[in-house]
Every structure is written in structure tokens, then in C-alpha cells.
Design an enzyme around this catalytic site. Structure first.
Site, PDB file in Angstrom:
ATOM      1  N   SER A  32     -15.420  26.012 -20.187  1.00 37.83           N
ATOM      2  CA  SER A  32     -15.539  26.085 -18.735  1.00 37.83           C
ATOM      3  C   SER A  32     -16.290  24.862 -18.235  1.00 37.83           C
ATOM      4  CB  SER A  32     -16.288  27.352 -18.322  1.00 37.83           C
ATOM      5  OG  SER A  32     -16.675  27.242 -16.970  1.00 37.83           O
ATOM      6  N   HIS A  57     -10.945  25.752 -18.782  1.00 40.51           N
ATOM      7  CA  HIS A  57     -11.190  26.786 -17.769  1.00 40.51           C
ATOM      8  C   HIS A  57     -11.863  26.145 -16.554  1.00 40.51           C
ATOM      9  CE1 HIS A  57     -11.865  31.028 -16.616  1.00 40.51           C
ATOM     10  NE2 HIS A  57     -13.039  30.635 -16.147  1.00 40.51           N
ATOM     11  N   ASP A  59     -13.482  26.908 -12.856  1.00 39.10           N
ATOM     12  CA  ASP A  59     -14.048  27.961 -12.000  1.00 39.10           C
ATOM     13  C   ASP A  59     -14.100  27.511 -10.550  1.00 39.10           C
ATOM     14  OD1 ASP A  59     -14.770  30.112 -13.833  1.00 39.10           O
ATOM     15  OD2 ASP A  59     -16.090  28.636 -14.747  1.00 39.10           O
ATOM     16  N   MET A  61     -15.125  28.548  -6.809  1.00 35.15           N
ATOM     17  CA  MET A  61     -15.996  29.495  -6.085  1.00 35.15           C
ATOM     18  C   MET A  61     -16.111  29.070  -4.625  1.00 35.15           C
ATOM     19  SD  MET A  61     -19.093  29.752  -8.808  1.00 35.15           S
ATOM     20  CE  MET A  61     -18.796  30.097 -10.548  1.00 35.15           C
ATOM     21  N   HIS A  90      -9.561  29.827 -12.495  1.00 36.33           N
ATOM     22  CA  HIS A  90     -10.150  31.144 -12.207  1.00 36.33           C
ATOM     23  C   HIS A  90     -10.626  31.136 -10.759  1.00 36.33           C
ATOM     24  CE1 HIS A  90     -13.766  34.026 -13.244  1.00 36.33           C
ATOM     25  NE2 HIS A  90     -12.914  34.553 -12.368  1.00 36.33           N
ATOM     26  N   MET A  92     -12.415  32.515  -7.782  1.00 31.33           N
ATOM     27  CA  MET A  92     -13.440  33.461  -7.318  1.00 31.33           C
ATOM     28  C   MET A  92     -13.607  33.230  -5.831  1.00 31.33           C
ATOM     29  SD  MET A  92     -15.974  33.029 -10.563  1.00 31.33           S
ATOM     30  CE  MET A  92     -15.241  31.477 -11.016  1.00 31.33           C
ATOM     31  N   MET A 161     -14.450  40.016 -16.978  1.00 36.20           N
ATOM     32  CA  MET A 161     -15.727  39.327 -16.729  1.00 36.20           C
ATOM     33  C   MET A 161     -16.829  40.029 -17.526  1.00 36.20           C
ATOM     34  SD  MET A 161     -15.115  36.742 -14.848  1.00 36.20           S
ATOM     35  CE  MET A 161     -16.823  36.209 -14.818  1.00 36.20           C
ATOM     36  N   ASP A 199     -14.894  36.231 -20.208  1.00 33.66           N
ATOM     37  CA  ASP A 199     -15.571  35.121 -19.529  1.00 33.66           C
ATOM     38  C   ASP A 199     -16.991  35.516 -19.156  1.00 33.66           C
ATOM     39  OD1 ASP A 199     -16.293  32.973 -17.940  1.00 33.66           O
ATOM     40  OD2 ASP A 199     -14.747  33.301 -16.423  1.00 33.66           O
TER      41      ASP A 199
HETATM   42  C1  DX5 Z   1     -18.881  32.633 -14.075  1.00 34.52           C
HETATM   43  C2  DX5 Z   1     -17.691  31.811 -14.489  1.00 34.52           C
HETATM   44  C3  DX5 Z   1     -17.686  31.435 -15.909  1.00 34.52           C
HETATM   45  C4  DX5 Z   1     -18.828  30.564 -16.331  1.00 34.52           C
HETATM   46  C5  DX5 Z   1     -19.187  30.953 -17.722  1.00 34.52           C
HETATM   47  O1  DX5 Z   1     -18.716  33.045 -12.762  1.00 34.52           O
HETATM   48  O2  DX5 Z   1     -16.491  32.525 -14.233  1.00 34.52           O
HETATM   49  O3  DX5 Z   1     -16.451  30.842 -16.292  1.00 34.52           O
HETATM   50  O4  DX5 Z   1     -18.545  29.189 -16.318  1.00 34.52           O
HETATM   51  O5  DX5 Z   1     -20.312  30.279 -18.066  1.00 34.52           O
HETATM   52  P1  DX5 Z   1     -21.170  30.684 -19.350  1.00 34.52           P
HETATM   53  O6  DX5 Z   1     -20.299  30.482 -20.536  1.00 34.52           O
HETATM   54  O7  DX5 Z   1     -22.311  29.752 -19.279  1.00 34.52           O
HETATM   55  O8  DX5 Z   1     -21.558  32.133 -19.166  1.00 34.52           O
HETATM   56 ZN    ZN Z   2     -14.580  31.689 -15.105  1.00 38.05          ZN
END
Ligand code: DX5
Ligand code: ZN
Length: 249
Positions: A32, A57, A59, A61, A90, A92, A161, A199
Site C-alpha cells: 500500500s 494497492h 488508497d 480517501m 481502494h 474510501m 478491512m 487490509d
Molecule cells: C487503511 C488503508 C490501508 C492502509 C494499510 O485505511 O486502507 O490500505 O494503507 O496500512 P497498514 O498496512 O500500515 O495497516
Molecule cells: Zn486500503
């Protein structure tokens, strides 16, 4: 290395085996980039490529669905130009349907939407497929697997999650393991074909646990990029995963 303005060919096979088939029987680590240094994303990508990954991956947000803002469409477009890795996006974000086309055009290969983020999950998943990407459904720690029961036949992957989304570096929530197991059982019972992704808080200490339960895509941010050697970190986790595969019950 791609010439500027031209997308490199995506990975479609590994050692002559089609990517889709390999990914059904193997476990993959998906680094990620949320945990990488955003000023040096190219370097971060080179490092995990050297570790042998095939997925990255990403993320996304929005500061509404989750209490944090990360990256958006232009960064995905830049990543697409910089790597042949499959981009696992992903979302969010609220109103995910509104952005599916943009992320698909930017070069996403997989797009995951949260069950909690839209009253029209089925429509969102269909839109992802119509735009040529692999659709995935995501559930938060407080959401039971049964909330996905009507869409499990339509998804390419289900993302469990194992932290509350919004931040990297949180501790793994152990109840996620049972959900992974449940998803594996449901898949077997109904002959579905989705892959199971996990994740949040994944690292060498819990790889075996989630892989034995049935996880096939392991998202890892902190445990990859907050180490001195991300390539070695990825290799170690992949090794632990293949050992655990042999012990799956
Ligand atoms: C959290 C993200 C994850 C995050 C995981 O909201 O969806 O993908 O990057 O990070 P680690 O591996 O540090 O928990
Ligand atoms: Zn993620």
C-alpha cells in the site's frame, strides 16, 4: 521503463501462466503506497517491483467517508505511466459511483467500493466491470459478511478491512480472520470465484494466520515501506504466505 506519455503494457501473465489463473491459487502481497514517501513514489514502486510483487494497492480517501484525505485520480494516472503492476484502487469515498469512470480511465485494474459507502453497491460493482476493471466489495470491521450476500456472485474480490479505514499503521483487528474463513466457506458452498483480500495491520506476525484462514491478497503498508528494505519485506511476507498456504485447513 515507459516513455513519457505512454502507458507500459500491463502484466497479463507470470512465467507463461495467465495472471488470472495464477492469482486464484497463490497468495500475493499488495504493498500500500499510503505508507510510502509521496515525494518519492517512483522509488517506492521500483523497490517493491524488485521484491517481485504484481499488485500495488492505492488508497483513495476523501475526508468524508474516512477522516483523512490521501490521493486521487491524477496520482493513479501517474502511477499507470510509471509501472506495469496491476493497480488495486481502494475507494474510501462517498458517492463512489461518481468517480468510477475517472479511476478506470486513469488506469486502475481493480476498483473496490465499500458496502457502507453506497446504497447502490450492485450498481457500483456493475459500473466497475462495464469500465473494464475488476470489481471488489469492501467491508469495515463493524460490518458482517452477510451484508455482501447478494453481490458475492458478481465480485472479483472481497476486501476485509482488518482496521478501521482512514490511516495506516493501526493494529490488526483479530475478528477479521473469522470473516476471511467465512468468505472462503461461502465461496466453496456456492462455487463463487472471488479472491479474498485483507487490509490493515498486516505484517510478518500475522501473515500465517490470515493466509491459513483463506486470504489471497495481503495489503501491507507500514510493514513494507517503513522498513529499510521494502523489497526484502515483501519477499519475507510472500515466503511466510507460501509456507502458510501449505498448512491451510
Ligand atoms: C487503511 C488503508 C490501508 C492502509 C494499510 O485505511 O486502507 O490500505 O494503507 O496500512 P497498514 O498496512 O500500515 O495497516
Ligand atoms: Zn486500503
Amino acid at each position: 521503463m515507459a516513455r513519457s506519455g505512454e502507458n507500459p503494457a500491463k502484466i497479463t501473465q507470470i512465467a507463461g501462466v495467465p495472471y488470472d489463473r495464477i492469482s486464484q491459487v497463490s497468495v500475493e502481497v499488495a504493498p500500500s503506497i499510503l505508507a510510502a514517501d509521496f515525494a518519492c513514489l517512483g522509488e517506492a514502486i521500483r523497490a517493491v517491483e524488485a521484491g517481485g510483487v504484481s499488485l500495488l494497492h492505492v488508497d483513495v480517501m476523501d475526508g468524508h467517508f474516512v477522516p483523512n484525505i490521501s490521493i486521487g485520480v491524477p496520482v493513479v494516472a501517474s502511477l499507470r505511466k510509471a509501472t506495469r503492476l496491476q493497480l488495486d484502487v481502494h475507494l474510501m469515498i462517498e458517492n463512489p459511483e461518481q468517480y468510477i469512470e475517472a479511476f478506470a480511465s486513469a488506469g486502475a485494474d481493480m476498483i473496490s467500493v465499500h458496502q457502507e459507502a453506497t446504497p447502490h453497491l450492485d450498481r457500483a460493482l456493475s459500473m466497475i466491470r462495464e469500465h473494464g476493471c475488476k470489481p471488489g466489495a469492501v467491508i469495515n470491521p463493524a460490518t458482517p459478511v452477510m451484508m455482501l450476500s447478494e453481490v458475492l456472485g458478481k465480485v472479483d474480490h472481497v476486501l476485509v478491512m482488518s482496521v478501521n479505514p482512514g490511516f495506516g499503521g493501526q493494529a490488526f483487528i483479530p475478528e477479521a480472520t473469522e470473516k476471511i474463513r467465512e468468505l472462503r466457506d461461502i465461496r466453496e458452498r456456492h462455487h463463487y470465484s472471488y479472491r479474498i483480500e485483507v487490509d490493515g495491520g498486516i505484517g510478518p506476525e500475522n501473515v500465517a494466520e490470515v493466509v491459513r484462514a483463506g486470504a489471497q491478497i495481503l495489503v501491507a503498508g507500514t510493514s513494507v515501506f517503513h522498513t529499510p528494505d521494502p523489497a526484502a519485506a515483501v519477499r519475507e511476507m510472500a515466503h511466510l504466505a507460501s509456507e502458510a498456504m501449505a498448512q491451510r485447513v
